[in-house]
Motif scaffolding. Sequence first.
Motif, PDB file in Angstrom:
ATOM      1  N   LEU A 119      19.659 -15.830 -11.743  1.00  0.00           N
ATOM      2  CA  LEU A 119      20.038 -14.754 -10.819  1.00  0.00           C
ATOM      3  C   LEU A 119      18.827 -13.967 -10.342  1.00  0.00           C
ATOM      4  CD1 LEU A 119      23.287 -13.426 -12.517  1.00  0.00           C
ATOM      5  CD2 LEU A 119      23.098 -14.668 -10.357  1.00  0.00           C
ATOM      6  N   LEU A 120      17.851 -13.771 -11.218  1.00  0.00           N
ATOM      7  CA  LEU A 120      16.619 -13.107 -10.826  1.00  0.00           C
ATOM      8  C   LEU A 120      15.879 -13.920  -9.772  1.00  0.00           C
ATOM      9  CD1 LEU A 120      14.470 -10.880 -11.220  1.00  0.00           C
ATOM     10  CD2 LEU A 120      13.494 -12.324 -13.002  1.00  0.00           C
ATOM     11  N   CYS A 121      15.811 -15.232  -9.950  1.00  0.00           N
ATOM     12  CA  CYS A 121      15.140 -16.086  -8.968  1.00  0.00           C
ATOM     13  C   CYS A 121      15.866 -16.079  -7.629  1.00  0.00           C
ATOM     14  CB  CYS A 121      15.023 -17.512  -9.496  1.00  0.00           C
ATOM     15  SG  CYS A 121      13.837 -17.697 -10.819  1.00  0.00           S
ATOM     16  N   VAL A 122      17.197 -16.082  -7.651  1.00  0.00           N
ATOM     17  CA  VAL A 122      17.962 -16.017  -6.406  1.00  0.00           C
ATOM     18  C   VAL A 122      17.715 -14.687  -5.708  1.00  0.00           C
ATOM     19  CG1 VAL A 122      20.298 -15.893  -5.454  1.00  0.00           C
ATOM     20  CG2 VAL A 122      19.714 -17.663  -7.091  1.00  0.00           C
ATOM     21  N   ALA A 123      17.703 -13.592  -6.463  1.00  0.00           N
ATOM     22  CA  ALA A 123      17.458 -12.278  -5.871  1.00  0.00           C
ATOM     23  C   ALA A 123      16.057 -12.201  -5.255  1.00  0.00           C
ATOM     24  CB  ALA A 123      17.626 -11.188  -6.921  1.00  0.00           C
ATOM     25  N   LEU A 124      15.065 -12.736  -5.944  1.00  0.00           N
ATOM     26  CA  LEU A 124      13.710 -12.741  -5.393  1.00  0.00           C
ATOM     27  C   LEU A 124      13.615 -13.622  -4.155  1.00  0.00           C
ATOM     28  CD1 LEU A 124      11.589 -12.904  -8.662  1.00  0.00           C
ATOM     29  CD2 LEU A 124      11.853 -10.959  -7.124  1.00  0.00           C
ATOM     30  N   HIS A 125      14.325 -14.731  -4.147  1.00  0.00           N
ATOM     31  CA  HIS A 125      14.336 -15.614  -2.988  1.00  0.00           C
ATOM     32  C   HIS A 125      14.958 -14.911  -1.782  1.00  0.00           C
ATOM     33  CE1 HIS A 125      14.794 -19.178  -0.530  1.00  0.00           C
ATOM     34  NE2 HIS A 125      16.086 -18.904  -0.432  1.00  0.00           N
ATOM     35  N   LEU A 126      16.075 -14.233  -2.012  1.00  0.00           N
ATOM     36  CA  LEU A 126      16.741 -13.523  -0.917  1.00  0.00           C
ATOM     37  C   LEU A 126      15.935 -12.323  -0.433  1.00  0.00           C
ATOM     38  CD1 LEU A 126      20.448 -13.660  -2.095  1.00  0.00           C
ATOM     39  CD2 LEU A 126      19.369 -14.966  -0.260  1.00  0.00           C
ATOM     40  N   ALA A 127      15.101 -11.763  -1.303  1.00  0.00           N
ATOM     41  CA  ALA A 127      14.253 -10.636  -0.911  1.00  0.00           C
ATOM     42  C   ALA A 127      13.023 -11.089  -0.145  1.00  0.00           C
ATOM     43  CB  ALA A 127      13.832  -9.854  -2.148  1.00  0.00           C
ATOM     44  N   GLY A 128      12.763 -12.386  -0.135  1.00  0.00           N
ATOM     45  CA  GLY A 128      11.635 -12.892   0.629  1.00  0.00           C
ATOM     46  C   GLY A 128      10.347 -13.016  -0.148  1.00  0.00           C
ATOM     47  N   VAL A 129      10.426 -12.967  -1.453  1.00  0.00           N
ATOM     48  CA  VAL A 129       9.228 -13.099  -2.279  1.00  0.00           C
ATOM     49  C   VAL A 129       8.786 -14.556  -2.257  1.00  0.00           C
ATOM     50  CG1 VAL A 129       8.343 -12.879  -4.632  1.00  0.00           C
ATOM     51  CG2 VAL A 129       9.923 -11.189  -3.733  1.00  0.00           C
ATOM     52  N   ALA A 130       7.480 -14.769  -2.226  1.00  0.00           N
ATOM     53  CA  ALA A 130       6.860 -16.106  -2.265  1.00  0.00           C
ATOM     54  C   ALA A 130       7.170 -16.926  -1.026  1.00  0.00           C
ATOM     55  CB  ALA A 130       7.267 -16.862  -3.519  1.00  0.00           C
ATOM     56  N   THR A 131       7.317 -16.255   0.103  1.00  0.00           N
ATOM     57  CA  THR A 131       7.490 -16.974   1.364  1.00  0.00           C
ATOM     58  C   THR A 131       6.209 -16.890   2.167  1.00  0.00           C
ATOM     59  OG1 THR A 131       8.379 -15.012   2.453  1.00  0.00           O
ATOM     60  CG2 THR A 131       9.963 -16.522   1.481  1.00  0.00           C
ATOM     61  N   ASP A 132       5.953 -17.900   2.946  1.00  0.00           N
ATOM     62  CA  ASP A 132       4.765 -17.939   3.786  1.00  0.00           C
ATOM     63  C   ASP A 132       5.120 -17.323   5.134  1.00  0.00           C
ATOM     64  OD1 ASP A 132       2.308 -18.430   4.822  1.00  0.00           O
ATOM     65  OD2 ASP A 132       2.611 -20.584   5.064  1.00  0.00           O
ATOM     66  N   ARG A 133       4.807 -16.068   5.293  1.00  0.00           N
ATOM     67  CA  ARG A 133       5.188 -15.359   6.515  1.00  0.00           C
ATOM     68  C   ARG A 133       4.384 -15.802   7.726  1.00  0.00           C
ATOM     69  NH1 ARG A 133       8.626 -11.219   5.039  1.00  0.00           N
ATOM     70  NH2 ARG A 133       8.455 -10.599   2.871  1.00  0.00           N
ATOM     71  N   SER A 134       3.197 -16.336   7.542  1.00  0.00           N
ATOM     72  CA  SER A 134       2.393 -16.759   8.686  1.00  0.00           C
ATOM     73  C   SER A 134       3.016 -17.959   9.390  1.00  0.00           C
ATOM     74  CB  SER A 134       0.976 -17.100   8.231  1.00  0.00           C
ATOM     75  OG  SER A 134       0.988 -18.214   7.374  1.00  0.00           O
ATOM     76  N   ARG A 135       3.801 -18.720   8.680  1.00  0.00           N
ATOM     77  CA  ARG A 135       4.441 -19.887   9.260  1.00  0.00           C
ATOM     78  C   ARG A 135       5.542 -19.481  10.233  1.00  0.00           C
ATOM     79  NH1 ARG A 135       7.233 -24.112   5.333  1.00  0.00           N
ATOM     80  NH2 ARG A 135       7.862 -22.091   4.521  1.00  0.00           N
ATOM     81  N   PHE A 136       6.166 -18.331   9.997  1.00  0.00           N
ATOM     82  CA  PHE A 136       7.288 -17.907  10.815  1.00  0.00           C
ATOM     83  C   PHE A 136       6.934 -16.813  11.820  1.00  0.00           C
ATOM     84  CE2 PHE A 136       9.218 -19.343   6.786  1.00  0.00           C
ATOM     85  CZ  PHE A 136       9.898 -20.421   7.298  1.00  0.00           C
ATOM     86  N   SER A 137       5.679 -16.473  11.915  1.00  0.00           N
ATOM     87  CA  SER A 137       5.301 -15.401  12.833  1.00  0.00           C
ATOM     88  C   SER A 137       5.292 -15.913  14.271  1.00  0.00           C
ATOM     89  CB  SER A 137       3.936 -14.841  12.464  1.00  0.00           C
ATOM     90  OG  SER A 137       2.948 -15.829  12.655  1.00  0.00           O
ATOM     91  N   ARG A 138       5.613 -15.036  15.184  1.00  0.00           N
ATOM     92  CA  ARG A 138       5.612 -15.392  16.596  1.00  0.00           C
ATOM     93  C   ARG A 138       4.282 -14.979  17.207  1.00  0.00           C
ATOM     94  NH1 ARG A 138      11.548 -13.550  18.733  1.00  0.00           N
ATOM     95  NH2 ARG A 138      12.737 -14.773  17.251  1.00  0.00           N
ATOM     96  N   ARG A 139       3.749 -15.838  18.006  1.00  0.00           N
ATOM     97  CA  ARG A 139       2.497 -15.528  18.683  1.00  0.00           C
ATOM     98  C   ARG A 139       2.763 -15.299  20.150  1.00  0.00           C
ATOM     99  NH1 ARG A 139      -1.707 -20.012  16.325  1.00  0.00           N
ATOM    100  NH2 ARG A 139      -1.205 -19.688  14.148  1.00  0.00           N
ATOM    101  N   ARG A 140       2.045 -14.360  20.714  1.00  0.00           N
ATOM    102  CA  ARG A 140       2.150 -14.115  22.139  1.00  0.00           C
ATOM    103  C   ARG A 140       1.176 -15.038  22.843  1.00  0.00           C
ATOM    104  NH1 ARG A 140       2.128  -7.952  23.616  1.00  0.00           N
ATOM    105  NH2 ARG A 140       3.984  -8.389  24.804  1.00  0.00           N
ATOM    106  N   ARG A 141       1.709 -15.822  23.729  1.00  0.00           N
ATOM    107  CA  ARG A 141       0.863 -16.717  24.508  1.00  0.00           C
ATOM    108  C   ARG A 141       0.755 -16.197  25.924  1.00  0.00           C
ATOM    109  NH1 ARG A 141       2.313 -22.819  22.601  1.00  0.00           N
ATOM    110  NH2 ARG A 141       2.251 -22.392  20.380  1.00  0.00           N
ATOM    111  N   ARG A 142      -0.428 -16.289  26.446  1.00  0.00           N
ATOM    112  CA  ARG A 142      -0.637 -15.822  27.838  1.00  0.00           C
ATOM    113  C   ARG A 142      -0.785 -16.970  28.779  1.00  0.00           C
ATOM    114  NH1 ARG A 142      -4.535 -10.624  27.547  1.00  0.00           N
ATOM    115  NH2 ARG A 142      -3.176  -9.413  26.240  1.00  0.00           N
TER     116      ARG A 142
END
Length: 60
Positions: A37-60
Amino acid sequence: MLAIVAAVLFGLALIMELAGFGLGPIITTSTLTTAGLLCVALHLAGVATDRSRFSRRRRR
């Protein structure tokens, strides 16, 4: 990754509960369930996720 760890912990807890054995006074089915349950809670909270993979970039 934490969701996979939680699934493994829940699976071990289920097998231990069905077989009726424990791994000593510290590691019991309730301990594994709480850790899962602790691991599920941490997963749902976004711990240990690679945020750079999901970031949006502005392209010109």
